[in-house]
Scaffold this motif. Structure first.
Motif, mmCIF file in Angstrom:
data_model
loop_
_atom_site.group_PDB
_atom_site.id
_atom_site.type_symbol
_atom_site.label_atom_id
_atom_site.label_comp_id
_atom_site.label_asym_id
_atom_site.label_seq_id
_atom_site.Cartn_x
_atom_site.Cartn_y
_atom_site.Cartn_z
ATOM 1 N N PRO A 116 10.589 -14.519 -5.588
ATOM 2 C CA PRO A 116 11.725 -14.973 -4.497
ATOM 3 C C PRO A 116 12.291 -13.623 -3.517
ATOM 4 C CG PRO A 116 12.492 -15.669 -6.608
ATOM 5 C CD PRO A 116 11.171 -14.511 -6.791
ATOM 6 N N LYS A 117 12.184 -12.440 -4.028
ATOM 7 C CA LYS A 117 12.776 -11.167 -3.386
ATOM 8 C C LYS A 117 11.930 -10.932 -2.224
ATOM 9 C CE LYS A 117 13.586 -6.399 -3.871
ATOM 10 N NZ LYS A 117 13.514 -5.127 -4.675
ATOM 11 N N TYR A 118 10.613 -11.339 -2.229
ATOM 12 C CA TYR A 118 9.579 -11.010 -1.107
ATOM 13 C C TYR A 118 9.214 -12.196 -0.473
ATOM 14 C CZ TYR A 118 9.516 -6.149 -3.089
ATOM 15 O OH TYR A 118 10.097 -4.954 -3.663
ATOM 16 N N GLY A 119 9.503 -13.446 -0.995
ATOM 17 C CA GLY A 119 8.660 -14.631 -0.607
ATOM 18 C C GLY A 119 7.250 -14.743 -0.759
ATOM 19 N N LEU A 120 6.867 -13.984 -1.706
ATOM 20 C CA LEU A 120 5.604 -13.628 -1.954
ATOM 21 C C LEU A 120 4.781 -14.385 -3.367
ATOM 22 C CD1 LEU A 120 3.124 -11.886 -1.435
ATOM 23 C CD2 LEU A 120 3.854 -10.238 -2.999
ATOM 24 N N VAL A 125 9.115 -15.256 -15.257
ATOM 25 C CA VAL A 125 8.261 -13.987 -15.675
ATOM 26 C C VAL A 125 8.646 -12.807 -15.016
ATOM 27 C CG1 VAL A 125 6.693 -15.625 -16.611
ATOM 28 C CG2 VAL A 125 6.615 -14.688 -14.310
ATOM 29 N N LYS A 126 8.210 -11.633 -15.440
ATOM 30 C CA LYS A 126 8.186 -10.389 -14.657
ATOM 31 C C LYS A 126 6.731 -10.047 -14.515
ATOM 32 C CE LYS A 126 11.443 -7.233 -14.866
ATOM 33 N NZ LYS A 126 12.332 -6.198 -15.303
ATOM 34 N N VAL A 127 6.481 -9.759 -13.377
ATOM 35 C CA VAL A 127 5.009 -9.242 -13.071
ATOM 36 C C VAL A 127 4.840 -7.805 -12.360
ATOM 37 C CG1 VAL A 127 4.364 -11.493 -12.788
ATOM 38 C CG2 VAL A 127 4.988 -10.372 -10.854
ATOM 39 N N LYS A 128 3.709 -7.299 -12.691
ATOM 40 C CA LYS A 128 3.592 -5.990 -11.961
ATOM 41 C C LYS A 128 2.713 -6.448 -10.430
ATOM 42 C CE LYS A 128 -0.252 -3.728 -12.507
ATOM 43 N NZ LYS A 128 -1.299 -2.597 -13.123
ATOM 44 N N ILE A 129 3.190 -5.651 -9.447
ATOM 45 C CA ILE A 129 2.595 -6.039 -8.283
ATOM 46 C C ILE A 129 1.891 -4.656 -7.530
ATOM 47 C CG2 ILE A 129 2.896 -6.824 -6.022
ATOM 48 C CD1 ILE A 129 5.691 -7.852 -6.956
ATOM 49 N N VAL A 130 0.572 -4.685 -7.393
ATOM 50 C CA VAL A 130 -0.017 -3.565 -6.715
ATOM 51 C C VAL A 130 -0.959 -3.961 -5.899
ATOM 52 C CG1 VAL A 130 -1.782 -3.565 -8.661
ATOM 53 C CG2 VAL A 130 -1.027 -1.388 -7.351
ATOM 54 N N LEU A 131 -1.390 -3.150 -4.794
ATOM 55 C CA LEU A 131 -2.439 -3.566 -3.785
ATOM 56 C C LEU A 131 -3.782 -2.762 -4.556
ATOM 57 C CD1 LEU A 131 -3.522 -4.489 -0.986
ATOM 58 C CD2 LEU A 131 -3.041 -2.223 -0.354
ATOM 59 N N LYS A 146 0.989 -1.279 -0.150
ATOM 60 C CA LYS A 146 0.075 -0.148 -0.020
ATOM 61 C C LYS A 146 0.872 1.230 0.221
ATOM 62 C CE LYS A 146 -4.182 1.980 2.704
ATOM 63 N NZ LYS A 146 -4.905 1.946 3.599
ATOM 64 N N SER A 147 1.887 1.193 0.683
ATOM 65 C CA SER A 147 2.876 2.326 0.724
ATOM 66 C C SER A 147 3.917 2.464 -0.319
ATOM 67 C CB SER A 147 3.480 2.613 2.208
ATOM 68 O OG SER A 147 4.430 1.296 2.485
ATOM 69 N N LYS A 148 4.233 1.131 -0.622
ATOM 70 C CA LYS A 148 5.314 0.978 -1.879
ATOM 71 C C LYS A 148 4.889 1.520 -3.363
ATOM 72 C CE LYS A 148 9.422 -1.249 -2.452
ATOM 73 N NZ LYS A 148 10.682 -0.659 -2.123
ATOM 74 N N GLY A 149 3.211 1.317 -3.587
ATOM 75 C CA GLY A 149 3.060 1.786 -4.854
ATOM 76 C C GLY A 149 3.083 0.624 -5.705
ATOM 77 N N ILE A 150 3.165 0.884 -7.017
ATOM 78 C CA ILE A 150 3.333 -0.355 -8.056
ATOM 79 C C ILE A 150 4.775 -0.662 -8.315
ATOM 80 C CG2 ILE A 150 2.861 -0.755 -10.338
ATOM 81 C CD1 ILE A 150 0.669 1.584 -10.122
ATOM 82 N N VAL A 151 5.033 -1.871 -8.337
ATOM 83 C CA VAL A 151 6.526 -2.309 -8.457
ATOM 84 C C VAL A 151 6.539 -3.323 -9.434
ATOM 85 C CG1 VAL A 151 7.432 -1.679 -6.184
ATOM 86 C CG2 VAL A 151 6.308 -3.925 -6.628
ATOM 87 N N SER A 152 7.688 -3.771 -10.198
ATOM 88 C CA SER A 152 7.619 -4.808 -10.985
ATOM 89 C C SER A 152 8.884 -5.564 -10.723
ATOM 90 C CB SER A 152 7.991 -4.239 -12.310
ATOM 91 O OG SER A 152 8.525 -5.279 -13.127
ATOM 92 N N GLU A 153 8.707 -7.083 -10.640
ATOM 93 C CA GLU A 153 9.516 -7.899 -9.982
ATOM 94 C C GLU A 153 9.743 -9.138 -10.907
ATOM 95 O OE1 GLU A 153 12.110 -7.520 -7.782
ATOM 96 O OE2 GLU A 153 11.221 -5.444 -6.857
ATOM 97 N N GLU A 154 11.025 -9.812 -10.863
ATOM 98 C CA GLU A 154 11.067 -11.229 -11.331
ATOM 99 C C GLU A 154 10.062 -12.109 -10.343
ATOM 100 O OE1 GLU A 154 15.051 -11.866 -11.910
ATOM 101 O OE2 GLU A 154 15.281 -10.810 -13.946
#
Length: 929
Positions: free
Chosen positions: A835-839, A877-883, A811-819
């Protein structure tokens, strides 16, 4: 006074037996009204108020007590009660046992009618008796019943009587209580002009006959989290052929709700289906649009090979409802001034619930509790009623309360009765405490735990003996010294079963005085312990084992990182560091031996949050780093648990509390085997050892993370480890640890299982005495059942807490893109791990109001083809992450595909910007300084 009834009964042998039933009737039971002069104010238990609070009833303006009948008490009072409103309920009922109100069952009168008459007699007696209190007394007893005939008879007998609804509607000061009334009649609350959707549930008598004959099967209904049109029924008993039955489609689910005990009819093999690979969530507002449901059900049907088909059935009746109050949010109706709304539970396995409320505007955007009353055949959703307002959605306190309630975690403050059994402070070790206990305060013992740990269960030592061998000790907090069998503290600890660790909160199993103080093995203080001490050679072979109660004085409380620094430092040679190095060396040998025997090394990404020092919101999210010292502590805890398991089973072959890990059925491994095969790797699953060896071999120099992904997938294939009583089971084997016997001994501050094991071990070595429940295998089996349930719920609560704090972070991070890497492919989505977030999250390829892409799903490979791009398990893959906060009830992390680029599907990289990073990053720097 004694009343007796005598009758004759014919025995099987043809004789006649005289039966005498006696009722002892007392004439000394007071009315319970404080200050009553007519009976001298005598009463047993809580007294009624001398002057009840005025509930402002338009039907009953004078002060009064309420006397509800049994059904009102069962169905309504928990829902409608709130402090100050029902405080005038008469609690000292003069029913059977009182001379004035005793009634005998008349000839031809059934038990229910006799009970109704007894309550009316009590109500009449109260009204006559209360007049004697004083000449100007206006106190009345109002009889509350929803039984029409019972009410009519009461009125005929001169008793003021109303239905629950009539009385609650008369409470002018509390109009909101109307919302809390349970809807008792399913038929009476059916949707007007609604067509029949579901088939009728068979009566219990027919279900029992069908189960006995084998026509129907009995089991527990488990709804799917991913697909609201699918469920499974876990069959009770020894039916190995059909242990799990699949149900698909609304009509086959037939109004069963998660955890109900149901009767199912097995469908012909020609109608069997495969588990669906479609992700479907119930997001519709129109409760009557069943045609759309039928369209969605068609999505479940797909061509699959015959070996993929599973036993399939339909619910024919409910044996036992396991409803509970549900947390969630109100989905307000679009119809203006409507009182009828849908409630969406937080748990996606629970269907929406239709409620009527006049407070929709107030309750919108808030977490509330709703109870189910019934589910008519012509309603898409069950009926229910509002129970409680918990607070604003998204607030930490509210969301924490929701996840604790949803996972049935006992979290109320400890009662005074429980606290009364704690030691009086200041506390110190006495001469009596030293009886049957060794003084080990001279040993160089230390503890190694996560940072911030205050409930320190275990400590270790290692020293060289004169004969050249090594002495290794595991010292565990002696919690059973403070928690004695059967008292209120013991009962509460047993009920809670485990400590629950949330991201910012710990729900203790035992009061804080014990968990963080007297039992915690903190450094530089004397503490009572239970020690397991081995004599080993330098090859980590056990030569001798000793168990003893002890007193220790830990020389250091270290974190894993601090212990690792000592081991790795070339300059440190003190006693603590020497002990740690000895332990670490032996631990490596022990681990190697375990793995050679077939113990599994699996993987599950764990995350750690860094919190803002002022707001306590998460400002960073990282996967936990594991060091050698983590493994060092783990090895000796495992060794102590195995050693203790052997000892207590030797002494109590029928009454040992043990822990086993069943081997998964071969079908569990299908997804792992297929995923590995897609990378030209072979995974063997016939034994734990072959699985462990094939996982070790499954490596790719070009793809180093592949082995971790395979181990994560292997973890998903495992069964749940469970506690059990040795006298109630023959299979003791722990599959994951490759150990023939295992238990839990090393964490009694946070696990009640360990407290029982401590008691068994203490009796085995003569350090404490036994008690009847400890050697009753049926009572131990009941304890194990509760412990397994509490342990499972604690895990779910912890995961829910991580999910909520992850939402706060993004919510505070905004929109991010990660592998990310693909873990599973579905018919209309891919499930990925970052892997970066274990998410973990799901990327959907079908959205409302958008043209659907061309999707081809192959379960055998497994793969999903989207237009001309094919996705396999473990693809990068690469994905966009957003709340996504568009649905306040189910705020979720939404993931969208960025790479590979698929026109009309993927998000162009140029559209992604990392927003709001300055604020949180500044806070993080300030916090870490």
């Amino acid at each position: 006074m004694l009343k007796s009834k005598t009758f004759l009964k014919k025995t099987r042998a043809g004789g006649v037996m005289k039966i005498v039933r006696e009722h002892y009737l007392r004439d000394d039971i007071g009315c319970g009204a404080a200050g009553c002069t007519a009976c001298g104010g005598a009463h047993e238990g809580p007294a009624l108020e001398p002057q009840p609070q005025d509930p402002a009833s338009s039907l009953c303006p004078q002060p009064h007590y309420l006397l509800p009948d049994t059904n009102v008490l069962l169905h309504q009072i928990v829902s409608a009660w709130r402090p100050g409103t029902w405080d005038s309920v008469a609690s000292s009922l003069r029913l059977p046992g009182s001379l004035e109100t005793y009634v005998e069952q008349e000839q031809g009168e059934n038990a229910n009618d006799r009970n109704d008459r007894a309550i009316r007699v009590a109500a009449k007696w109260y009204n006559e008796h209360l007049k004697k209190m004083s000449a100007d007394n206006q106190l009345q007893v109002i009889f509350i019943t929803n039984d029409r005939k019972n009410k009519e008879k009461a009125v005929e007998e001169g008793i003021p009587a109303f239905t629950c609804e009539e009385y609650v509607k008369s409470l002018t000061a509390n109009p909101e209580l109307i919302d809390r009334l349970a809807c008792l009649s399913e038929e009476g609350n059916e949707i007007e002009s609604g067509k029949i959707i579901f088939s009728e549930h068979l009566p219990l008598s027919k279900l029992q006959q069908g189960i006995k004959s084998g026509t129907y099967l009995q089991g527990t209904f488990r709804a799917s989290r991913e697909n609201y049109l699918e469920a499974t029924v876990w069959i009770h008993g020894d039916n190995e052929e059909n242990k799990e039955i699949i149900l698909q489609g609304l009509k086959h689910l037939n109004r069963a709700i998660h955890e109900d005990i149901v009767a199912v009819e097995l469908l012909p093999k020609s109608q069997w289906v495969a588990p669906s690979s479609v992700v479907l969530h119930d997001e519709g507002q129109n409760e009557d649009d069943v045609e759309k449901e039928e369209e969605r059900e068609q999505m479940l049907k797909t061509a699959v090979s015959e070996k993929m088909l599973k036993p399939t059935g339909r619910v024919v009746g409910i044996i036992k409802r396991n409803w509970r109050p549900y947390c969630g949010m109100l989905s307000k109706s679009d119809i203006k001034e409507s009182r009828r709304h849908l409630f969406t539970p937080a748990d996606k396995r629970i269907p929406r619930i239709r409620i009527e409320t006049r407070q929709a505007s107030t309750l919108e955007g808030r977490r509330i509790i709703v109870a189910i009353d019934g589910w008519p055949r012509n309603s898409r959703y069950p009926n229910g009623h509002f129970v409680k307002n918990l607070g604003d959605v998204g607030e930490k306190e509210t969301e924490t309360e929701v996840l604790l309630l949803e996972h049935d975690v006992p979290h109320q403050p400890f009662s005074q009765a429980v606290l009364s059994f704690l030691p009086k402070m200041p506390w110190s070790i006495t001469e009596k405490d030293m009886k049957n206990r060794e003084d080990l305060r001279h040993l160089c013992i230390c503890s190694v735990d996560p940072p911030g740990c205050t409930d320190i269960d275990d400590a270790l030592h290692c020293r060289e003996l004169e004969n050249g061998n090594l002495e290794v000790g595991v010292h565990i907090a002696d919690v059973s010294h403070f928690i004695r069998p059967g008292n209120a503290l013991d009962q509460e600890s047993a009920r809670r079963g485990t400590t629950v660790y949330l991201c910012e909160k710990r729900i203790d199993m035992v009061p804080e005085l014990l968990s963080s103080n007297l039992c915690s093995l903190k450094c530089d203080v004397d503490r009572l312990a239970f020690s397991c001490i081995w004599e080993m050679n330098h090859s980590a072979e056990i030569l001798k084992t000793k168990f003893t109660k002890s007193v220790i004085n830990s020389k250091a409380s270290l974190t894993y990182a601090e212990a690792q620094l000592r081991i790795d430092s070339a300059n440190m040679r003190d006693d603590i560091t020497t002990s740690l190095r000895g332990l670490n060396k032996l631990a490596k040998i022990l681990k190697k031996k375990r793995i050679e025997k077939g113990a599994l090394t699996l993987s599950s990404p764990e995350v750690r949050f860094h919190m803002d020092s002022e707001t306590h919101d998460p400002i960073d999210l990282q996967t936990k780093e594991l060091r050698e010292t983590n493994s060092m502590v783990e090895e000796f805890m495992l060794l102590a648990n195995i050693s203790v398991a052997k000892k207590i089973h030797e002494e109590f072959s029928e009454h040992a509390l043990l822990r086993k890990h069943p081997a998964p059925p071969p079908s569990n491994y299908e997804i792992l085997v297929k995923a590995a095969r897609s990378r030209n790797l072979e995974i063997k699953t016939d034994t734990a050892k072959s699985l462990a060896e094939s996982l070790d071999r499954a490596e790719s120099p070009a793809f180093p993370y592949l082995n971790t992904l395979l181990r994560i997938l292997a973890t998903r294939c495992m069964m749940q480890a469970v506690y059990f009583c040795s006298g109630m089971d023959n299979d003791f084997h722990h599959y994951g640890l490759a150990s023939p016997i295992y238990t839990h001994f090393t964490s009694p501050i946070r696990r009640y299982a360990d407290v029982i094991v401590h008691r068994l071990l203490a009796v085995a070595i003569g350090a404490d005495c036994t008690y009847p429940e400890l050697t009753d295998k049926h009572k131990l089996a009941d304890i194990c059942k509760n412990l397994n349930y509490r342990h499972k719920m604690a895990q779910y609560a912890q995961r829910a807490s991580v999910a909520f704090h992850t939402q706060l972070f993004f919510k505070s991070k905004g929109i991010v893109s990660e592998e990310a890497y693909i873990l599973f492919v579905r018919k209309n989505a891919i499930v990925v791990l970052i892997p970066k977030y274990g998410l973990e999250g799901t990327v959907f390829f079908e959205e409302k109001d958008k043209p659907n892409p061309r999707l081809i799903y192959d379960d055998e490979i497994p793969s999903l083809k989207i237009e001309d791009t094919v996705f396999h398990v473990f693809d990068k893959v690469k994905v966009k992450i957003v709340l996504d906060s568009s649905n306040l009830q189910h705020q979720k992390i939404r993931m969208s595909l960025v790479e590979p680029q698929i026109p009309g599907i993927s998000i162009p990289p140029d559209n992604i910007s990392n927003m709001n990073l300055n604020g949180p990053e500044k806070k993080k720097m300030k916090f870490e300084k």
